[in-house]
Design a protein around this motif. Sequence first.
Motif, PDB file in Angstrom:
ATOM      1  N   UNK A   1      47.620  45.793  31.344  1.00  0.00           N
ATOM      2  CA  UNK A   1      47.097  46.012  32.698  1.00  0.00           C
ATOM      3  C   UNK A   1      46.257  47.291  32.729  1.00  0.00           C
ATOM      4  N   UNK A   2      46.747  48.336  32.086  1.00  0.00           N
ATOM      5  CA  UNK A   2      45.986  49.590  32.027  1.00  0.00           C
ATOM      6  C   UNK A   2      44.633  49.335  31.364  1.00  0.00           C
ATOM      7  N   UNK A   3      44.653  48.602  30.263  1.00  0.00           N
ATOM      8  CA  UNK A   3      43.407  48.292  29.557  1.00  0.00           C
ATOM      9  C   UNK A   3      42.441  47.529  30.475  1.00  0.00           C
ATOM     10  N   UNK A   4      42.949  46.540  31.189  1.00  0.00           N
ATOM     11  CA  UNK A   4      42.097  45.727  32.067  1.00  0.00           C
ATOM     12  C   UNK A   4      41.524  46.555  33.215  1.00  0.00           C
ATOM     13  N   UNK A   5      42.330  47.417  33.816  1.00  0.00           N
ATOM     14  CA  UNK A   5      41.828  48.259  34.901  1.00  0.00           C
ATOM     15  C   UNK A   5      40.845  49.304  34.362  1.00  0.00           C
TER      16      UNK A   5
ATOM     17  N   UNK B   1      19.996  38.592  39.255  1.00  0.00           N
ATOM     18  CA  UNK B   1      19.747  38.257  37.851  1.00  0.00           C
ATOM     19  C   UNK B   1      21.032  37.770  37.196  1.00  0.00           C
ATOM     20  N   UNK B   2      20.864  37.176  36.047  1.00  0.00           N
ATOM     21  CA  UNK B   2      22.020  36.742  35.266  1.00  0.00           C
ATOM     22  C   UNK B   2      22.885  37.948  34.890  1.00  0.00           C
ATOM     23  N   UNK B   3      22.242  39.067  34.583  1.00  0.00           N
ATOM     24  CA  UNK B   3      22.982  40.292  34.238  1.00  0.00           C
ATOM     25  C   UNK B   3      23.825  40.767  35.423  1.00  0.00           C
ATOM     26  N   UNK B   4      23.294  40.664  36.640  1.00  0.00           N
ATOM     27  CA  UNK B   4      24.044  41.071  37.831  1.00  0.00           C
ATOM     28  C   UNK B   4      25.258  40.173  38.026  1.00  0.00           C
ATOM     29  N   UNK B   5      25.067  38.887  37.822  1.00  0.00           N
ATOM     30  CA  UNK B   5      26.168  37.941  37.947  1.00  0.00           C
ATOM     31  C   UNK B   5      27.235  38.217  36.899  1.00  0.00           C
ATOM     32  N   UNK B   6      26.804  38.468  35.674  1.00  0.00           N
ATOM     33  CA  UNK B   6      27.726  38.787  34.582  1.00  0.00           C
ATOM     34  C   UNK B   6      28.494  40.072  34.881  1.00  0.00           C
ATOM     35  N   UNK B   7      27.808  41.065  35.426  1.00  0.00           N
ATOM     36  CA  UNK B   7      28.408  42.348  35.793  1.00  0.00           C
ATOM     37  C   UNK B   7      29.511  42.124  36.829  1.00  0.00           C
ATOM     38  N   UNK B   8      29.202  41.344  37.848  1.00  0.00           N
ATOM     39  CA  UNK B   8      30.163  41.073  38.912  1.00  0.00           C
ATOM     40  C   UNK B   8      31.374  40.293  38.385  1.00  0.00           C
ATOM     41  N   UNK B   9      31.113  39.286  37.569  1.00  0.00           N
ATOM     42  CA  UNK B   9      32.215  38.495  37.021  1.00  0.00           C
ATOM     43  C   UNK B   9      33.084  39.332  36.087  1.00  0.00           C
ATOM     44  N   UNK B  10      32.466  40.251  35.358  1.00  0.00           N
ATOM     45  CA  UNK B  10      33.243  41.158  34.510  1.00  0.00           C
ATOM     46  C   UNK B  10      34.219  41.980  35.329  1.00  0.00           C
TER      47      UNK B  10
ATOM     48  N   UNK C   1      35.455  41.182  38.349  1.00  0.00           N
ATOM     49  CA  UNK C   1      36.461  40.287  38.927  1.00  0.00           C
ATOM     50  C   UNK C   1      37.481  39.855  37.878  1.00  0.00           C
ATOM     51  N   UNK C   2      37.019  39.451  36.732  1.00  0.00           N
ATOM     52  CA  UNK C   2      37.922  38.948  35.692  1.00  0.00           C
ATOM     53  C   UNK C   2      38.833  40.049  35.172  1.00  0.00           C
ATOM     54  N   UNK C   3      38.290  41.213  34.873  1.00  0.00           N
ATOM     55  CA  UNK C   3      39.120  42.300  34.359  1.00  0.00           C
ATOM     56  C   UNK C   3      40.137  42.775  35.393  1.00  0.00           C
ATOM     57  N   UNK C   4      39.712  42.879  36.645  1.00  0.00           N
ATOM     58  CA  UNK C   4      40.629  43.321  37.689  1.00  0.00           C
ATOM     59  C   UNK C   4      41.747  42.294  37.891  1.00  0.00           C
ATOM     60  N   UNK C   5      41.385  41.023  37.950  1.00  0.00           N
ATOM     61  CA  UNK C   5      42.393  39.965  38.110  1.00  0.00           C
ATOM     62  C   UNK C   5      43.332  39.930  36.908  1.00  0.00           C
TER      63      UNK C   5
END
Length: 167
Positions: free
Chosen positions: A83-87, A103-112, A114-118
């Motif tokens: 969890x520490x690593x993900x946060x 852009x695709x980079x913006x979408x990737x940034x946002x998903x990164x 969301x996924x790491x936080x979740x």
Amino acid sequence: MQQVSTELRTIGLRLQLLDIAGKVPSPLPIAELRQHLATAQILATNTALLSRKFTHGHGNNPSEHTSKAMAELESAVAHTREAVHSFRETVSIAMSPAPKPGTLAASSHEWGLVINHADGRGHLLRASDAVTRAAQHVETHHSVEQYIAQMRGTVPRRPDSPPRSHR
């Protein structure tokens, strides 16, 4: 153990990234995400201390249920570390320069984010479940000890109860 389990679950559910509409807020709440990381670090430390204290208190020849409790606590420690690593990854992404919107980079940034936080929240919840299972194994161990003692005609004192006075 139940206190640590409850704390892990409560905080794991409370740490939110998305707003009420289910969107990543803009601007990103970097200070809040840093606090999520700090909270996860505290939980990881507390879980490791619980595991160390429990393991230290049960000697070199633990019962089957005590061994299972130790394994669950080790699992909880691993989950809190993840969890520490993900946060930490979430904070790192949040602090990196934001790509051009749309852009695709913006979408990737946002998903990164969301996924790491979740993933971090999920690890805290799995750690909570592991600590709960550890507590159940300890309870089973004590129940077995009491049953055996009753069969022998003696009743062992639980570690959390005061000694009986002899009159």
